[in-house]
Write a protein that holds these residues in place. Structure first.
Motif, PDB file in Angstrom:
ATOM      1  N   LEU A 114       0.822  -1.211   0.000  1.00 36.35           N
ATOM      2  CA  LEU A 114       0.000   0.000   0.000  1.00 36.35           C
ATOM      3  C   LEU A 114       0.859   1.264   0.000  1.00 36.35           C
ATOM      4  CD1 LEU A 114      -2.702  -1.098   2.586  1.00 36.35           C
ATOM      5  CD2 LEU A 114      -3.139  -0.580   0.164  1.00 36.35           C
ATOM      6  N   GLU A 115       1.941   1.253   0.761  1.00 38.98           N
ATOM      7  CA  GLU A 115       2.824   2.421   0.816  1.00 38.98           C
ATOM      8  C   GLU A 115       3.366   2.762  -0.564  1.00 38.98           C
ATOM      9  OE1 GLU A 115       6.816   3.785   3.302  1.00 38.98           O
ATOM     10  OE2 GLU A 115       6.620   1.729   2.538  1.00 38.98           O
ATOM     11  N   ARG A 116       3.826   1.743  -1.282  1.00 34.31           N
ATOM     12  CA  ARG A 116       4.387   1.976  -2.616  1.00 34.31           C
ATOM     13  C   ARG A 116       3.304   2.488  -3.571  1.00 34.31           C
ATOM     14  NH1 ARG A 116       8.933   0.473  -5.747  1.00 34.31           N
ATOM     15  NH2 ARG A 116       8.560   1.351  -7.816  1.00 34.31           N
ATOM     16  N   GLU A 117       2.098   1.914  -3.495  1.00 36.70           N
ATOM     17  CA  GLU A 117       1.019   2.344  -4.384  1.00 36.70           C
ATOM     18  C   GLU A 117       0.611   3.783  -4.107  1.00 36.70           C
ATOM     19  OE1 GLU A 117      -0.449   0.569  -6.973  1.00 36.70           O
ATOM     20  OE2 GLU A 117       1.304  -0.702  -6.612  1.00 36.70           O
ATOM     21  N   VAL A 118       0.467   4.155  -2.838  1.00 33.85           N
ATOM     22  CA  VAL A 118       0.106   5.533  -2.486  1.00 33.85           C
ATOM     23  C   VAL A 118       1.194   6.498  -2.940  1.00 33.85           C
ATOM     24  CG1 VAL A 118      -0.283   7.123  -0.553  1.00 33.85           C
ATOM     25  CG2 VAL A 118      -1.394   4.887  -0.574  1.00 33.85           C
ATOM     26  N   TRP A 119       2.453   6.113  -2.723  1.00 33.59           N
ATOM     27  CA  TRP A 119       3.573   6.959  -3.161  1.00 33.59           C
ATOM     28  C   TRP A 119       3.524   7.199  -4.670  1.00 33.59           C
ATOM     29  CZ3 TRP A 119       7.628   6.581  -6.520  1.00 33.59           C
ATOM     30  CH2 TRP A 119       8.660   7.508  -6.375  1.00 33.59           C
ATOM     31  N   LEU A 121       0.890   7.023  -6.668  1.00 32.80           N
ATOM     32  CA  LEU A 121      -0.258   7.874  -7.011  1.00 32.80           C
ATOM     33  C   LEU A 121       0.045   9.340  -6.716  1.00 32.80           C
ATOM     34  CD1 LEU A 121      -3.224   5.704  -5.707  1.00 32.80           C
ATOM     35  CD2 LEU A 121      -2.750   6.276  -8.092  1.00 32.80           C
ATOM     36  N   LEU A 122       0.667   9.605  -5.570  1.00 26.96           N
ATOM     37  CA  LEU A 122       1.021  10.985  -5.230  1.00 26.96           C
ATOM     38  C   LEU A 122       2.040  11.548  -6.212  1.00 26.96           C
ATOM     39  CD1 LEU A 122       1.303  10.750  -1.341  1.00 26.96           C
ATOM     40  CD2 LEU A 122      -0.497  11.888  -2.644  1.00 26.96           C
ATOM     41  N   GLY A 127       1.340  18.566  -9.359  1.00 23.92           N
ATOM     42  CA  GLY A 127       0.754  19.892  -9.291  1.00 23.92           C
ATOM     43  C   GLY A 127      -0.160  20.088  -8.099  1.00 23.92           C
ATOM     44  N   LYS A 128      -0.418  19.025  -7.339  1.00 23.00           N
ATOM     45  CA  LYS A 128      -1.322  19.115  -6.194  1.00 23.00           C
ATOM     46  C   LYS A 128      -0.642  18.881  -4.862  1.00 23.00           C
ATOM     47  CE  LYS A 128      -5.422  17.531  -8.679  1.00 23.00           C
ATOM     48  NZ  LYS A 128      -6.511  16.538  -8.693  1.00 23.00           N
ATOM     49  N   VAL A 129       0.445  18.141  -4.861  1.00 23.27           N
ATOM     50  CA  VAL A 129       1.049  17.731  -3.603  1.00 23.27           C
ATOM     51  C   VAL A 129       2.537  17.492  -3.823  1.00 23.27           C
ATOM     52  CG1 VAL A 129       0.570  15.282  -4.016  1.00 23.27           C
ATOM     53  CG2 VAL A 129       0.820  16.100  -1.665  1.00 23.27           C
ATOM     54  N   PHE A 169      -5.407  12.960  -4.563  1.00 27.22           N
ATOM     55  CA  PHE A 169      -5.447  11.952  -5.620  1.00 27.22           C
ATOM     56  C   PHE A 169      -6.450  12.280  -6.711  1.00 27.22           C
ATOM     57  CE2 PHE A 169      -4.510  10.051  -1.539  1.00 27.22           C
ATOM     58  CZ  PHE A 169      -3.329   9.376  -1.781  1.00 27.22           C
ATOM     59  N   GLU A 170      -7.284  13.261  -6.495  1.00 25.70           N
ATOM     60  CA  GLU A 170      -8.421  13.516  -7.375  1.00 25.70           C
ATOM     61  C   GLU A 170      -7.978  13.962  -8.755  1.00 25.70           C
ATOM     62  OE1 GLU A 170     -12.466  16.264  -7.414  1.00 25.70           O
ATOM     63  OE2 GLU A 170     -10.860  16.658  -5.998  1.00 25.70           O
ATOM     64  N   GLU A 171      -8.525  13.338  -9.781  1.00 23.59           N
ATOM     65  CA  GLU A 171      -8.352  13.781 -11.153  1.00 23.59           C
ATOM     66  C   GLU A 171      -9.516  14.684 -11.505  1.00 23.59           C
ATOM     67  OE1 GLU A 171      -5.893  13.373 -13.172  1.00 23.59           O
ATOM     68  OE2 GLU A 171      -4.758  12.101 -11.834  1.00 23.59           O
ATOM     69  N   PRO A 172      -9.268  15.831 -12.181  1.00 23.17           N
ATOM     70  CA  PRO A 172     -10.372  16.725 -12.505  1.00 23.17           C
ATOM     71  C   PRO A 172     -11.489  16.013 -13.246  1.00 23.17           C
ATOM     72  CG  PRO A 172      -8.279  17.759 -13.000  1.00 23.17           C
ATOM     73  CD  PRO A 172      -7.984  16.330 -12.654  1.00 23.17           C
ATOM     74  N   GLY A 173     -12.685  16.059 -12.672  1.00 25.06           N
ATOM     75  CA  GLY A 173     -13.858  15.504 -13.334  1.00 25.06           C
ATOM     76  C   GLY A 173     -13.923  14.002 -13.351  1.00 25.06           C
TER      77      GLY A 173
END
Length: 317
Positions: A114-119, A121-122, A127-129, A169-173
């Protein structure tokens, strides 16, 4: 009579004290996971909870001001209490969210995956984080069935984070969580509006392009970026620029730097700051391609008329 089916999910938020800002536990319907979250001042109180002696994945979050980006450290532990009972924090932080489980079935291999997957994705949302981890997590290899189970766990983690206002993590729309088995009519995708800004002062050829999609923004690949920066450039935008350069996502072209991939933003100002190499008011610097209206005017018009509305034209004499 046809009955309408109600869709949605139930989040249970328990505040562990009289203060509404106190330590909270978060549960999601039909999920064996849970979260413990709070402000930095409630960290010691969190360490007293039995749940945090189990395997977990956690986020330490430092908020940002102005055009700067929030900073997040992603970690995992087989005993969060022992990890932080006397250890220094990897970053200064304002709040924390720890994800663990109710039945002690989450293993060290699970949380490392999970740590690797979250990393990862971030890292796709520069541009967000900004990611505070100094190195890439090692992750772990899971059997096929457990990989599928952890994929569901990850989706629920992101659902909870987004519901609590952490839009990392949100993608616009776009929706981040796979649809349930309840049939739902497909939503109409948000209409994108396209804007441009100049990477060089008063240049009509060195342009960057930004799409506004719902409440989000995407700086498009192919946009030209100023080759120089000034001291007014927000610190985290400068770090984003360095990260993009390190990934070879900025390549020389026509006296500028060309962006080679799309980047999502939650605000137009850091996008224009990246383009211009200085502090920038995105509401004033982005111009709509169709009618050359400034983004700020477009947003004010949208607030008055509503999403997707077309302004009325005044009648002629």
């Amino acid at each position: 009579m046809e009955r309408h089916r109600v869709t949605g999910r139930l989040i249970k938020l328990f505040i562990t004290g009289d203060d509404p800002r106190s330590l909270r536990t978060v549960e999601l319907d039909n999920w064996w996971g849970m979260a413990v979250m709070g402000r930095r001042s409630y960290f010691k109180k969190a360490l007293a909870r039995d749940e945090l002696s189990r395997s977990c994945i956690y986020l330490l979050i430092r908020s940002a001001g102005g055009d700067d980006l929030p900073e997040v450290y992603v970690g995992e532990s087989d005993d969060f209490v022992q990890r932080y009972a006397a250890s220094p924090f990897p970053i200064p932080f304002d709040s924390f969210v720890v994800f663990t489980n109710k039945d002690d079935n989450l293993t060290r291999a699970h949380v490392k995956w999970l740590e690797r997957e979250v990393w990862e994705l971030l890292s796709q949302n520069e541009g967000k984080v900004r990611i505070a981890n100094r190195s890439t997590p090692t992750g772990s290899k899971l059997p096929e069935a457990e990989t599928a189970s952890m994929g569901t766990f990850l989706g629920n983690m992101i659902y909870v984070l987004e519901a609590l206002g952490f839009a990392f993590f949100e993608e616009p729309g776009a929706s981040l969580v796979a649809p349930t088995d309840v049939p739902v009519a497909p939503a109409q995708p948000p209409v994108a509006q396209s804007f441009f800004a100049s990477a060089q002062p008063r240049s009509e050829t060195h342009k960057a392009y930004l799409d506004m999609i719902g409440d989000g923004y995407v700086l498009r690949a192919g946009s030209l970026i100023s080759p120089t920066t000034t001291d007014s450039l927000p610190a985290n935008v400068g770090k984003l620029r360095e990260q993009l350069a390190g990934e070879n996502a900025l390549v020389p072209q026509d006296g500028c730097l060309r962006l080679t991939k799309d980047i999502s933003f939650t605000s137009p100002s850091p996008a224009s700051a990246l383009v211009k190499g200085r502090s920038s008011t995105g509401h004033g610097d982005w111009i709509r391609i169709t009618d050359r209206k400034r983004l700020g005017d477009v947003l004010r018009e949208r607030d008055v008329l509503g999403e997707g509305a077309v302004p009325l034209r005044s009648a002629g004499p």
